[in-house]
Design an enzyme around this catalytic site. Sequence first.
Site: not given
Ligand code: NB4
Ligand code: NI
Length: 193
Positions: A115, A158-159, A162
């Site tokens: 997160c 997840h969102e 929040h």
């Molecule tokens: C939200 C996610 C955590 C699990 C799984 C993942 C990343 C987040 C948190 C479910 C929701 C943010 C919001 C990533 C990521 C995959 C796709 C494309 C190219 C990099 C990117 C990396 F960044 N979690 N981060 N965490 N949150 N996959 N990816 N990739 O998004 O706290 O509440 O660029």
């Molecule tokens: Ni989050």
Amino acid sequence: MLTMENVIREGHPTLRKVAEEVTFPLDEKEIELAEEMLQFLKNSQDPEIAEKYELRAGVGIAAPQVNVSKRIIAVHIPSSDPEEKPESDFSEILYNPKIVSHSVQQTCLADGEGCLSVDREVPGYVPRHKRITVEYFDKDGKKQKKRLREFPAIVTQHEIDHLNGVMFYDRIDKDNPLALPDGIEVLGGSEEE
Ligand code: NB4
Ligand code: NI
């Protein structure tokens, strides 16, 4: 533009509040914030921009994470098959999202979750619904309905958590974080993160 300086971290009271519904017509500030949230995700997934502005990569973000206690989320999931389908799998701003139905079948990410508001690793499976139907409003106040499954469904849950003051680690089995609930489908592997 939004950077990590705008993202509040665990311990901040706004992350434990139940956020307020937005009313329509939206005011300019709400629309601007929501578009900045979506742009943050796009920037965070661009290696050059992410490095330049030290952004942690994200596929979703909720308004409470930038200290606005309103029911607005943004999701930007790149295409799982860029050759076949260059446009992203799911890229949307959702106002007042509500899960109106969901599968009994559960799923979770093989690598657990992280997160942007949590600056530490919290190992463990985060069980979620494999399929959801989410109703929400677009910026013009038009009601929308989307059926989501697997990764887009996990991110959207997840969102929405929040918006209700719930953090991903609240859903991890405290006694046995790596216990897999019966019948759960584990999604992906290391390539997800
Ligand atoms: C939200 C996610 C955590 C699990 C799984 C993942 C990343 C987040 C948190 C479910 C929701 C943010 C919001 C990533 C990521 C995959 C796709 C494309 C190219 C990099 C990117 C990396 F960044 N979690 N981060 N965490 N949150 N996959 N990816 N990739 O998004 O706290 O509440 O660029
Ligand atoms: Ni989050």
